[in-house]
Design a protein around this motif. Structure first.
Motif, PDB file in Angstrom:
ATOM      1  N   ILE A   1      36.050  44.124  41.841  1.00  0.00           N
ATOM      2  CA  ILE A   1      35.272  44.042  43.078  1.00  0.00           C
ATOM      3  C   ILE A   1      34.136  43.047  42.918  1.00  0.00           C
ATOM      4  N   GLU A   2      33.446  43.115  41.780  1.00  0.00           N
ATOM      5  CA  GLU A   2      32.336  42.199  41.529  1.00  0.00           C
ATOM      6  C   GLU A   2      32.806  40.752  41.487  1.00  0.00           C
ATOM      7  N   GLU A   3      34.048  40.540  41.075  1.00  0.00           N
ATOM      8  CA  GLU A   3      34.582  39.177  40.994  1.00  0.00           C
ATOM      9  C   GLU A   3      35.268  38.760  42.290  1.00  0.00           C
ATOM     10  N   GLY A   4      35.295  39.666  43.265  1.00  0.00           N
ATOM     11  CA  GLY A   4      35.889  39.326  44.553  1.00  0.00           C
ATOM     12  C   GLY A   4      37.403  39.306  44.559  1.00  0.00           C
ATOM     13  N   ARG A   5      38.019  40.031  43.670  1.00  0.00           N
ATOM     14  CA  ARG A   5      39.492  40.030  43.566  1.00  0.00           C
ATOM     15  C   ARG A   5      40.052  41.240  44.324  1.00  0.00           C
ATOM     16  N   GLN A   6      39.845  41.217  45.645  1.00  0.00           N
ATOM     17  CA  GLN A   6      40.191  42.359  46.477  1.00  0.00           C
ATOM     18  C   GLN A   6      41.688  42.693  46.466  1.00  0.00           C
ATOM     19  N   ASP A   7      42.531  41.676  46.418  1.00  0.00           N
ATOM     20  CA  ASP A   7      43.969  41.933  46.442  1.00  0.00           C
ATOM     21  C   ASP A   7      44.400  42.775  45.239  1.00  0.00           C
ATOM     22  N   GLU A   8      43.823  42.491  44.087  1.00  0.00           N
ATOM     23  CA  GLU A   8      44.177  43.241  42.891  1.00  0.00           C
ATOM     24  C   GLU A   8      43.647  44.672  42.966  1.00  0.00           C
ATOM     25  N   VAL A   9      42.476  44.827  43.584  1.00  0.00           N
ATOM     26  CA  VAL A   9      41.911  46.167  43.758  1.00  0.00           C
ATOM     27  C   VAL A   9      42.843  47.005  44.628  1.00  0.00           C
ATOM     28  N   ILE A  10      43.243  46.411  45.759  1.00  0.00           N
ATOM     29  CA  ILE A  10      44.131  47.131  46.679  1.00  0.00           C
ATOM     30  C   ILE A  10      45.448  47.485  45.987  1.00  0.00           C
ATOM     31  N   ARG A  11      45.970  46.569  45.183  1.00  0.00           N
ATOM     32  CA  ARG A  11      47.229  46.826  44.491  1.00  0.00           C
ATOM     33  C   ARG A  11      47.090  47.987  43.504  1.00  0.00           C
ATOM     34  N   LEU A  12      45.993  48.015  42.777  1.00  0.00           N
ATOM     35  CA  LEU A  12      45.761  49.102  41.815  1.00  0.00           C
ATOM     36  C   LEU A  12      45.729  50.461  42.511  1.00  0.00           C
ATOM     37  N   VAL A  13      44.996  50.536  43.600  1.00  0.00           N
ATOM     38  CA  VAL A  13      44.866  51.807  44.320  1.00  0.00           C
ATOM     39  C   VAL A  13      46.189  52.207  44.964  1.00  0.00           C
ATOM     40  N   GLU A  14      46.891  51.239  45.543  1.00  0.00           N
ATOM     41  CA  GLU A  14      48.176  51.558  46.174  1.00  0.00           C
ATOM     42  C   GLU A  14      49.190  52.046  45.141  1.00  0.00           C
ATOM     43  N   ASP A  15      49.200  51.409  43.959  1.00  0.00           N
ATOM     44  CA  ASP A  15      50.128  51.843  42.905  1.00  0.00           C
ATOM     45  C   ASP A  15      49.817  53.268  42.460  1.00  0.00           C
ATOM     46  N   ALA A  16      48.533  53.572  42.336  1.00  0.00           N
ATOM     47  CA  ALA A  16      48.141  54.919  41.931  1.00  0.00           C
ATOM     48  C   ALA A  16      48.531  55.939  42.990  1.00  0.00           C
TER      49      ALA A  16
END
Length: 478
Positions: free
Chosen positions: A126-141
């Motif tokens: 989030i701090e690095e602005g990598r929102q797509d990866e954040v969303i992917r992590l949460v969706e996978d979980a």
């Protein structure tokens, strides 16, 4: 009602106890639970170790295994102490209601923990602005689900199916009967996950045949679990030792007390086989109607916890077991027992041998029809193989050495049924050694049998009636 509250410390402790100590839970959730879903390092270590151990051995952890793994990893003393302290603090027993509750809710717990881990891992992203990866992590979980097998799916599983079909006769785990021609008919013997039932009159050799096949499994390194519901456990175990050593049953005490060299050596070798690392014989005496299929499941789980994987289950005999279902007729309860034993073989990847008593008149002929054993056959219908231990009046007459003859009839068979049903194998019975020998020479058989082709080497017509029992429309006798 369960005593646990979802997500409470008691709930988490009970769940970890199941992860580390219950093979059924690991079978259901082993693929989706991870050590990182728990707060402390000791629990994380135990969960990951339980998963790895189950994947390799299909059994749960024990405290001894935990200690061995810690030593193998050369863990520091503080880590060893902390892990063992965590292990000792887990609940020793979990009630049926709590177990059911955890099994029903564990998927939700695991998914929530996975989401929490994803959120924590997302902070730097989030701090690095990598929102797509954040969303992917949460969706996978959030997508974590317990995998439920629904069967073979084509065309997805086509290649694996064809590979299994091509190699199934090469890779099967056979449990030989040690009767050469019978094993040829069975293409190596009874297979794991198959069930066989021997029909026979009272006192004609059923309780001699079962130690015989148990000994055959031990000889190839398979552990056996044997229940005797009629004979004492000591007498049943004596038959097993005699069958494997060749020492007559009545000579066993004298051979041990007086140290007769050859006999004592054979007994010693037999006992080493019964207790060597890769195979064990467990003989359990229980009163009739006190042993049920649930008892068997509990014992198999306990042995698995001790790293003893049972290859052959022997019940002497299933007619005397208790059913979990109460029916008006004892016959109907017995049918439930046989169905449960068939399921146990599938669940625990073991062969199952048992016996059932039939009227003497049904098995004193050279040919036996299904109609003549209809009542017995109906209740054992789940079995993969049904055999009959038959003995004519002539075969009951001992030979010059005092040994009787008999015939092992193949009454019905699922595997190879069209090829082998109706055949029989002539046997010589050695009651004093709880042993059998195949008769290959026609001169050893009864005189009136000499005009027959030797059925051990030539197929006979199948028994009258339909082997799969599909044509019966009459009600069975009680």
């Amino acid at each position: 009602m369960p005593d646990l509250v979802f997500y409470s410390p008691a709930y988490v402790g009970s769940l970890v106890a199941l992860v580390t100590g219950d093979a059924e839970f690991l079978l259901a959730y082993g693929k989706i639970i991870e050590g990182r879903f728990f707060d402390d390092a000791e629990t994380a270590w135990l969960v990951d170790k339980a998963k790895a151990h189950y994947e390799r051995y299909q059994t749960a952890l024990t405290r001894t295994i935990v200690e061995q793994e810690l030593r193998a990893q050369k863990a520091n003393p503080d880590m060893v102490e902390a892990v063992l302290l965590r292990w000792d603090g887990l609940p020793e027993e979990i009630g049926d209601d709590d177990f059911t509750y955890i099994m029903d809710t564990a998927e939700e717990f695991i998914r929530r923990q996975a989401i929490l881990c994803a959120v924590m891992e997302s902070q730097p992203l989030i701090e690095e602005g990598r929102q797509d990866e954040v969303i992917r992590l949460v969706e996978d979980a959030n997508a974590i689900r317990r995998e439920r097998e629904v069967g073979i799916m084509l065309p997805r599983d086509q290649e694996s199916l064809l590979n299994r079909l091509a190699t199934r006769d090469m890779d099967v785990e056979n449990l030989p009967t040690a009767i050469p021609m019978l094993d040829r008919f069975l293409r190596g013997g009874l297979r794991k996950r198959e069930m066989a039932v021997l029909l026979g009159p009272k006192s004609k050799g059923k309780s001699m045949w079962l130690p015989w096949v148990a000994g055959g499994a031990l000889m190839i390194g398979e552990s056996v679990l044997c229940y005797t519901l009629e004979m004492s456990g000591d007498d049943w175990a004596a038959r097993l030792v005699s069958r494997m050593s060749g020492v007559p049953i009545n000579d066993l005490p004298e051979a041990i007390v007086n140290g007769k060299f050859e006999a004592a050596r054979r007994i010693s070798n037999t006992m080493q086989i019964l207790g060597f690392e890769n195979a064990a014989a467990v003989v359990k005496e229980m009163a009739p109607r006190k042993c049920s299929p649930d008892t068997v499941r509990e014992d198999l789980e306990e042995l698995a916890a001790q790293n003893i994987s049972i290859g052959l289950l022997v019940i002497d005999y299933a007619d005397l077991m208790a059913s979990r279902y109460q029916e008006q007729k004892r016959y109907e309860e017995q049918a439930h027992v046989y169905a449960d034993l068939f399921s146990i073989g599938k669940e625990y990847n073991c062969g199952v041998w048992t016996a059932s008593q039939v009227n003497r008149q049904a098995l004193i002929k050279r040919r036996v029809s299904l109609a003549e054993i209809a009542t017995s056959f109906d209740k054992v219908f789940p079995a993969d193989f049904v055999f009959g231990l038959a003995q004519t009046e002539d075969e009951e007459v001992p030979d010059e050495h005092g040994h009787k003859a008999a015939r092992l009839l193949i009454v019905a068979a699922r595997r190879q049924g069209e090829l082998i049903t109706g055949n029989h194998v002539p046997l010589r019975l050695f009651y004093e050694r709880a042993s059998f020998r195949e008769i290959r020479d026609l001169t050893e058989m009864a005189e009136d049998a000499a005009e027959e082709a030797n059925v051990v080497y030539e197929n006979l017509p199948r028994v009258s009636g339909d082997p799969d029992h599909s044509d019966r429309d009459d009600d069975p006798d009680d």
